[in-house]
Design a protein around this motif. Structure first.
Motif, PDB file in Angstrom:
ATOM      1  N   LEU A  57       0.238 -11.917  -1.316  1.00  0.00           N
ATOM      2  CA  LEU A  57      -0.203 -13.239  -1.107  1.00  0.00           C
ATOM      3  C   LEU A  57      -1.830 -13.534  -1.098  1.00  0.00           C
ATOM      4  CD1 LEU A  57       2.069 -13.935   2.264  1.00  0.00           C
ATOM      5  CD2 LEU A  57       1.984 -15.162  -0.012  1.00  0.00           C
ATOM      6  N   SER A  58      -2.597 -12.332  -0.987  1.00  0.00           N
ATOM      7  CA  SER A  58      -3.758 -12.806  -1.060  1.00  0.00           C
ATOM      8  C   SER A  58      -4.268 -13.016  -2.560  1.00  0.00           C
ATOM      9  CB  SER A  58      -4.554 -11.373  -0.653  1.00  0.00           C
ATOM     10  OG  SER A  58      -4.135 -10.294  -1.115  1.00  0.00           O
ATOM     11  N   VAL A 110       7.025  -0.518   6.009  1.00  0.00           N
ATOM     12  CA  VAL A 110       5.656  -0.676   6.112  1.00  0.00           C
ATOM     13  C   VAL A 110       4.827  -0.849   4.668  1.00  0.00           C
ATOM     14  CG1 VAL A 110       3.747   0.402   6.577  1.00  0.00           C
ATOM     15  CG2 VAL A 110       5.622   0.850   7.971  1.00  0.00           C
ATOM     16  N   ILE A 111       5.723  -0.278   3.467  1.00  0.00           N
ATOM     17  CA  ILE A 111       5.070  -0.443   2.271  1.00  0.00           C
ATOM     18  C   ILE A 111       5.417  -1.899   1.785  1.00  0.00           C
ATOM     19  CG2 ILE A 111       5.654   0.078  -0.185  1.00  0.00           C
ATOM     20  CD1 ILE A 111       6.234   2.804   0.862  1.00  0.00           C
ATOM     21  N   ALA A 123       1.160  -8.290   1.789  1.00  0.00           N
ATOM     22  CA  ALA A 123      -0.309  -8.902   1.975  1.00  0.00           C
ATOM     23  C   ALA A 123      -0.924  -8.922   0.702  1.00  0.00           C
ATOM     24  CB  ALA A 123      -0.959  -8.173   2.989  1.00  0.00           C
ATOM     25  N   LEU A 124      -0.940  -8.075   0.020  1.00  0.00           N
ATOM     26  CA  LEU A 124      -1.380  -7.683  -1.219  1.00  0.00           C
ATOM     27  C   LEU A 124      -1.162  -9.029  -2.220  1.00  0.00           C
ATOM     28  CD1 LEU A 124      -3.712  -6.237  -2.222  1.00  0.00           C
ATOM     29  CD2 LEU A 124      -2.220  -4.784  -3.345  1.00  0.00           C
ATOM     30  N   VAL A 133       5.386  -4.520   3.729  1.00  0.00           N
ATOM     31  CA  VAL A 133       4.229  -5.523   4.454  1.00  0.00           C
ATOM     32  C   VAL A 133       3.009  -5.415   3.852  1.00  0.00           C
ATOM     33  CG1 VAL A 133       2.646  -5.629   6.500  1.00  0.00           C
ATOM     34  CG2 VAL A 133       5.145  -5.127   6.685  1.00  0.00           C
ATOM     35  N   ALA A 134       2.648  -4.170   3.235  1.00  0.00           N
ATOM     36  CA  ALA A 134       1.365  -3.900   2.423  1.00  0.00           C
ATOM     37  C   ALA A 134       1.498  -4.659   1.130  1.00  0.00           C
ATOM     38  CB  ALA A 134       1.080  -2.524   2.231  1.00  0.00           C
TER      39      ALA A 134
END
Lengths: 158, 100, 114
Positions: C91-92, C81-82, C88-89, C84-85
């Motif tokens: 890539l943004s 889960v970490i 996402a950060l 994935v977080a």
């Protein structure tokens, strides 16, 4: 920005409730079968991402704002911390599983053997599963929605 | 720039040697070294005190991994939830200015 | 020695990821390298927790027998889960960098082109 073709929209609309129910099943049976809040939340969030891909991000953003998703995610985190503090207030410590062994609502604790699944055994763990599942659904879908929306805006301006 | 690549290649080769060496010299697959804590969590029957112990007896959950995640190591899950919240907040913050 | 194939796979994953992080110039490829390193670490944790001939640590109508270690699996769940977080950060931030600089080359970003 109208999403994909009508076939894809129809098929994803038909498939989405099954994905949703399956994810909720995985969340609800997290203390009995493989799965839990995180895994089921990821399943439901991927179903929502399927809807997002099929219908386009602008349509989805018109239906549900990411502000509401943030509220949902904060609600899940709040419930999680609240359950943890219940253990501090009424039990022995932070994250204490205080409902276990309470035979009125939460049935008998299994000793040590391979048993069939009783749904109401694990005390506070299923409630935490639901809280974390809500948090993961809202969080992952908010991430995907915001990124898709922000990258579709750029294509419109070109 | 080739100087930087050369230095990076040297250090990368050293790290490669370390990784491959430790992958070959570690204990065999399927025979973990220390399992006392995990055996305590998995559970069993204590012959001396005539009692049961383990995750199924203590938390009531049949899934031992879930009882580790939400009960024994709840603080890890709390930190993980915080990290997920921080990621969502960071993504929304990064893209907030682009939408206007 | 043949039983150490999962550890060799772990080393290969981490080294491929490290190669991408160190030698590639494209930011997307560096992000892919970081996620490869994460996958290697997750595989390493799962591999450490496996006991030979063991079943999954779930008691619901289990056939009996020894069980795999639950704590590495739980920590791998946390780690996924970490990951994935963090993905996402990253890539943004990469999207933001591309809109600001117009390039994804890591050595042209920051104003010190040669």
């Amino acid at each position: 920005m109208s999403g994909m073709s009508k076939i894809v929209k129809t098929i994803s609309s038909i498939t989405f409730p099954f994905v949703f129910i399956y994810g909720l099943y995985v969340i609800a049976h997290g203390h009995l079968t493989p799965g839990g809040g995180f895994q089921g939340g990821a399943i439901v969030a991927s179903g929502c991402a399927m809807i997002l891909v099929a219908y386009g991000s602008v349509w989805t953003m018109g239906k549900i704002k990411e502000k509401n998703l943030s509220i949902l995610e904060s609600l899940g985190g709040f419930c999680f911390i609240l359950l943890a503090f219940l253990g501090l207030g009424f039990g022995t410590g932070f994250f204490n599983n205080l409902f276990v062994g309470n035979e009125f609502l939460f049935g008998e604790t299994p000793k040590f053997n391979s048993v069939a699944a009783n749904f109401n055994t694990a005390g506070v763990i299923p409630l935490m599963n639901f809280a974390v599942g809500l948090k993961v659904i809202a969080g992952l879908f908010a991430i995907v929605l915001v990124m898709a929306y922000a990258s579709s805006i750029r294509e419109d301006e070109k | 720039m080739s100087m930087r690549n050369a230095v990076a290649a040297i250090f990368f080769a050293i790290v490669c040697v370390f990784f491959v060496f430790s992958a070959l010299m570690i204990h065999s697959f399927g025979v973990p070294d220390a399992t006392d804590m995990d055996d305590r969590i998995i559970g069993g029957f204590d012959m001396e005190n005539n009692t049961y112990y383990g995750a199924q007896n203590e938390t009531g959950a049949n899934n031992v991994v879930t009882s580790v995640v939400f009960d024994y190591r709840g603080f890890d899950t709390l930190g993980e939830a915080t990290i997920l919240f921080t990621a969502v907040a960071g993504v929304v913050l990064v893209f907030r200015r682009l939408k206007k | 020695m043949i039983y150490n194939i999962p550890y060799i796979a772990v080393a290969a994953l981490i080294l491929i990821g490290l190669y991408a992080v160190v030698f590639k110039r494209n930011l997307i490829k560096m992000v892919i390298g970081i996620t490869l390193i994460e996958s290697g670490v997750n595989l390493f944790l799962i591999t450490l927790g496996y006991r030979e001939g063991s079943i999954a640590p779930i008691y619901t109508s289990s056939p009996g027998g020894i069980m795999a270690l639950p704590v590495p699996q739980a920590l791998t769940l946390t780690s996924i889960v970490i990951g994935v977080a963090v993905l996402a950060l990253m890539l943004s931030l990469v999207i933001h960098i591309y809109r600001h600089y117009g390039t994804l080359d890591a050595r042209k970003i920051g104003g010190n082109e040669e």
